[in-house]
Write a protein that holds these residues in place. Structure first.
Motif, PDB file in Angstrom:
ATOM      1  N   PHE A 154       0.830  -1.206   0.000  1.00 44.36           N
ATOM      2  CA  PHE A 154       0.000   0.000   0.000  1.00 44.36           C
ATOM      3  C   PHE A 154       0.867   1.259   0.000  1.00 44.36           C
ATOM      4  O   PHE A 154       0.535   2.253  -0.645  1.00 44.36           O
ATOM      5  CB  PHE A 154      -0.931   0.000   1.207  1.00 44.36           C
ATOM      6  CG  PHE A 154      -2.135  -0.891   1.044  1.00 44.36           C
ATOM      7  CD1 PHE A 154      -2.217  -1.797   0.002  1.00 44.36           C
ATOM      8  CD2 PHE A 154      -3.186  -0.824   1.941  1.00 44.36           C
ATOM      9  CE1 PHE A 154      -3.328  -2.612  -0.159  1.00 44.36           C
ATOM     10  CE2 PHE A 154      -4.307  -1.634   1.788  1.00 44.36           C
ATOM     11  CZ  PHE A 154      -4.370  -2.539   0.736  1.00 44.36           C
ATOM     12  N   SER A 158       1.050   4.072  -2.830  1.00 44.00           N
ATOM     13  CA  SER A 158       0.819   5.474  -2.463  1.00 44.00           C
ATOM     14  C   SER A 158       1.905   6.379  -3.037  1.00 44.00           C
ATOM     15  O   SER A 158       1.620   7.486  -3.513  1.00 44.00           O
ATOM     16  CB  SER A 158       0.786   5.617  -0.939  1.00 44.00           C
ATOM     17  OG  SER A 158      -0.232   4.817  -0.379  1.00 44.00           O
ATOM     18  N   TRP A 161       1.200   6.838  -6.778  1.00 43.84           N
ATOM     19  CA  TRP A 161       0.081   7.728  -7.071  1.00 43.84           C
ATOM     20  C   TRP A 161       0.339   9.148  -6.571  1.00 43.84           C
ATOM     21  O   TRP A 161      -0.224  10.104  -7.115  1.00 43.84           O
ATOM     22  CB  TRP A 161      -1.203   7.161  -6.475  1.00 43.84           C
ATOM     23  CG  TRP A 161      -1.768   6.098  -7.360  1.00 43.84           C
ATOM     24  CD1 TRP A 161      -1.517   4.769  -7.307  1.00 43.84           C
ATOM     25  CD2 TRP A 161      -2.674   6.299  -8.456  1.00 43.84           C
ATOM     26  NE1 TRP A 161      -2.204   4.115  -8.297  1.00 43.84           N
ATOM     27  CE2 TRP A 161      -2.920   5.025  -9.021  1.00 43.84           C
ATOM     28  CE3 TRP A 161      -3.287   7.410  -9.012  1.00 43.84           C
ATOM     29  CZ2 TRP A 161      -3.762   4.854 -10.110  1.00 43.84           C
ATOM     30  CZ3 TRP A 161      -4.128   7.246 -10.091  1.00 43.84           C
ATOM     31  CH2 TRP A 161      -4.353   5.978 -10.641  1.00 43.84           C
ATOM     32  N   LYS A 162       1.197   9.300  -5.587  1.00 41.22           N
ATOM     33  CA  LYS A 162       1.561  10.652  -5.163  1.00 41.22           C
ATOM     34  C   LYS A 162       2.328  11.361  -6.267  1.00 41.22           C
ATOM     35  O   LYS A 162       2.195  12.582  -6.464  1.00 41.22           O
ATOM     36  CB  LYS A 162       2.390  10.593  -3.875  1.00 41.22           C
ATOM     37  CG  LYS A 162       2.401  11.910  -3.105  1.00 41.22           C
ATOM     38  CD  LYS A 162       2.956  11.732  -1.705  1.00 41.22           C
ATOM     39  CE  LYS A 162       2.841  13.029  -0.911  1.00 41.22           C
ATOM     40  NZ  LYS A 162       3.368  12.878   0.458  1.00 41.22           N
ATOM     41  N   LEU A 204      -7.640   9.599  -3.100  1.00 38.36           N
ATOM     42  CA  LEU A 204      -7.025   8.552  -2.281  1.00 38.36           C
ATOM     43  C   LEU A 204      -7.698   7.198  -2.539  1.00 38.36           C
ATOM     44  O   LEU A 204      -7.033   6.163  -2.582  1.00 38.36           O
ATOM     45  CB  LEU A 204      -7.127   8.909  -0.801  1.00 38.36           C
ATOM     46  CG  LEU A 204      -6.393  10.163  -0.327  1.00 38.36           C
ATOM     47  CD1 LEU A 204      -6.595  10.359   1.169  1.00 38.36           C
ATOM     48  CD2 LEU A 204      -4.920  10.094  -0.654  1.00 38.36           C
ATOM     49  N   VAL A 207      -6.455   4.868  -5.362  1.00 37.61           N
ATOM     50  CA  VAL A 207      -5.295   4.006  -5.113  1.00 37.61           C
ATOM     51  C   VAL A 207      -5.748   2.623  -4.661  1.00 37.61           C
ATOM     52  O   VAL A 207      -5.285   1.600  -5.177  1.00 37.61           O
ATOM     53  CB  VAL A 207      -4.362   4.642  -4.058  1.00 37.61           C
ATOM     54  CG1 VAL A 207      -3.128   3.770  -3.865  1.00 37.61           C
ATOM     55  CG2 VAL A 207      -3.973   6.048  -4.472  1.00 37.61           C
ATOM     56  N   LEU A 208      -6.682   2.581  -3.710  1.00 40.80           N
ATOM     57  CA  LEU A 208      -7.152   1.289  -3.208  1.00 40.80           C
ATOM     58  C   LEU A 208      -7.984   0.558  -4.262  1.00 40.80           C
ATOM     59  O   LEU A 208      -7.901  -0.669  -4.384  1.00 40.80           O
ATOM     60  CB  LEU A 208      -7.966   1.486  -1.932  1.00 40.80           C
ATOM     61  CG  LEU A 208      -8.351   0.209  -1.175  1.00 40.80           C
ATOM     62  CD1 LEU A 208      -7.119  -0.617  -0.839  1.00 40.80           C
ATOM     63  CD2 LEU A 208      -9.113   0.528   0.089  1.00 40.80           C
ATOM     64  N   ILE A 272      -8.209   0.764   6.641  1.00 36.56           N
ATOM     65  CA  ILE A 272      -7.293   1.499   5.780  1.00 36.56           C
ATOM     66  C   ILE A 272      -6.472   2.499   6.588  1.00 36.56           C
ATOM     67  O   ILE A 272      -7.008   3.244   7.408  1.00 36.56           O
ATOM     68  CB  ILE A 272      -8.066   2.209   4.638  1.00 36.56           C
ATOM     69  CG1 ILE A 272      -7.102   2.742   3.599  1.00 36.56           C
ATOM     70  CG2 ILE A 272      -8.954   3.323   5.168  1.00 36.56           C
ATOM     71  CD1 ILE A 272      -6.351   1.677   2.865  1.00 36.56           C
ATOM     72  N   ASP A 274      -2.463   2.850   5.564  1.00 34.64           N
ATOM     73  CA  ASP A 274      -1.212   3.103   4.854  1.00 34.64           C
ATOM     74  C   ASP A 274      -1.341   4.197   3.806  1.00 34.64           C
ATOM     75  O   ASP A 274      -0.494   5.094   3.718  1.00 34.64           O
ATOM     76  CB  ASP A 274      -0.707   1.823   4.178  1.00 34.64           C
ATOM     77  CG  ASP A 274      -0.857   0.594   5.048  1.00 34.64           C
ATOM     78  OD1 ASP A 274      -1.997   0.292   5.429  1.00 34.64           O
ATOM     79  OD2 ASP A 274       0.151  -0.071   5.310  1.00 34.64           O
ATOM     80  N   ILE A 275      -2.394   4.123   2.991  1.00 39.16           N
ATOM     81  CA  ILE A 275      -2.547   5.063   1.882  1.00 39.16           C
ATOM     82  C   ILE A 275      -2.729   6.482   2.407  1.00 39.16           C
ATOM     83  O   ILE A 275      -2.079   7.421   1.939  1.00 39.16           O
ATOM     84  CB  ILE A 275      -3.736   4.640   0.996  1.00 39.16           C
ATOM     85  CG1 ILE A 275      -3.416   3.308   0.308  1.00 39.16           C
ATOM     86  CG2 ILE A 275      -4.056   5.706  -0.036  1.00 39.16           C
ATOM     87  CD1 ILE A 275      -4.586   2.694  -0.438  1.00 39.16           C
ATOM     88  N   MET A 279       0.117   9.506   1.980  1.00 34.46           N
ATOM     89  CA  MET A 279      -0.199  10.533   0.989  1.00 34.46           C
ATOM     90  C   MET A 279      -0.608  11.871   1.603  1.00 34.46           C
ATOM     91  O   MET A 279      -0.234  12.919   1.100  1.00 34.46           O
ATOM     92  CB  MET A 279      -1.295  10.028   0.047  1.00 34.46           C
ATOM     93  CG  MET A 279      -0.877   8.812  -0.758  1.00 34.46           C
ATOM     94  SD  MET A 279      -2.074   8.298  -1.997  1.00 34.46           S
ATOM     95  CE  MET A 279      -1.844   9.560  -3.248  1.00 34.46           C
TER      96      MET A 279
END
Length: 333
Positions: A154, A158, A161-162, A204, A207-208, A272, A274-275, A279
């Motif tokens: 994760f 992240s 995607w960041k 956000l 990402v998941l 959830i 980590d993401i 981020m």
């Protein structure tokens, strides 16, 4: 000592300990406690057969008690104590304080938003992709590419995607894919996607969804392949079109699998952390329950409210776990 040698020693010692435990536990039952000798041999054999499974289960039960049951009980105890008062019992005061904090309700609201969006989108996209890739020659390659994000942590996802959402100052080259496209097509200044209230939550969630779609696709693809061909052929003979076959023949037959995928992703969403942590760290209106718990426990150093938030997460997760177990038992009958 070299890490490879340490790992090898751990494996050897662990496997050796397991083998030794099962060997000596058998010897204890068969030769010491219930020897198959004398006039009571038959009764001892029956007793040994009754005791043996519990001996074999003991390591797993001990581990579950130590790493699952004890932490739950201890967390519940800590949620009713106050560290500043030397661990004194304060009842539900921590829960009352938690419920009075706007950040908690922000986290709860965001978690509910994640629950509505992520499981639905991940399951729907996974089902669509599973159906479409089964009709392609290169479907297996497509499935591998779509499943690949599942192999990324994760935090790793992240970071990726960041960079996708990265924003550089105007009049400079944008390295973020989203801003590069936005500036190219609209001609406007780049946007700070992760700091835009409300909408940043959806950025956000992407990402998941990106990660979990591969999981949903694999499970649902296997379910689709398990549908009897006779039912599809009968529908075609009756004049059903592709959409009718999909929605009225296939989907009803794999509905239990869809619900399992849905609830599994729901459990991931409820926990959830980590993401959001990697981020935004819960800033700009993106706080979630697990991140709120982390902040209370390790930043505010408040074990009472932190433990109370952990109990809230457990309460939210438990009904879904129970439902999954009940459904699994029904399918096994």
């Amino acid at each position: 000592m070299h890490p490879a040698i340490q790992g090898l020693m751990t494996i050897v010692i662990g496997v050796g300990a397991c083998v030794a435990y099962f060997y000596f536990s058998n010897q204890l039952v068969d030769r010491v406690l219930f020897p198959a000798k004398g006039p009571n041999a038959g009764r001892n054999i029956n007793r040994a057969n009754m005791v043996r499974p519990w001996l074999f289960l003991f390591p797993a039960l001990f581990a579950l008690t130590l790493y699952l049951a004890y932490p739950v009980v201890e967390t519940l105890r800590l949620s009713m104590t106050d560290r500043d008062q030397g661990g004194a019992f304060v009842g539900l005061a921590n829960y009352s304080q938690m419920f009075s904090e706007p950040k908690f309700w922000e986290a709860m609201t965001n978690n509910m938003l994640w629950l509505f969006v992520v499981p639905a989108m991940s399951t729907a996209l996974g089902l669509i992709v599973a159906q479409l890739t089964d009709r392609l020659r290169w479907g297996n390659i497509a499935k591998s590419l779509i499943f690949m994000p599942m192999a990324i942590s994760f935090v790793g996802a992240s970071v990726i995607w960041k960079l996708v959402y990265d924003a550089r100052p105007p009049d400079t080259e944008q390295i973020g894919v989203l801003n590069a496209m936005y500036v190219w097509f609209s001609g406007n200044d780049p946007q700070q996607w992760l700091t835009t209230p409300f909408w940043n939550n959806f950025f956000l969630m992407v990402v998941l969804i990106w990660i979990q779609t591969g999981f949903a696709m694999v499970i649902l693809s296997a379910a689709l392949r398990g549908i009897p061909e006779e039912t599809i052929e009968a529908a075609i003979v009756d004049g059903a079109g592709p959409f009718q076959i999909f929605f009225k023949i296939k989907v009803p037959q794999i509905y239990p699998t869809i619900m399992v995928v849905w609830t599994t992703i729901t459990l991931v969403v409820l926990k959830i952390f980590d993401i959001v942590f990697a981020m935004t760290n819960g800033q700009w209106g993106t706080q979630v329950l697990a991140n709120y718990m982390f902040d209370k426990l390790f930043r505010a150093n408040d074990w009472g409210v932190g433990s109370a938030s952990a109990i809230v997460i457990m309460v939210l997760v438990t009904p879904i776990l129970v439902w999954n177990v009940v459904q699994a038992r029904r399918e096994m009958r």
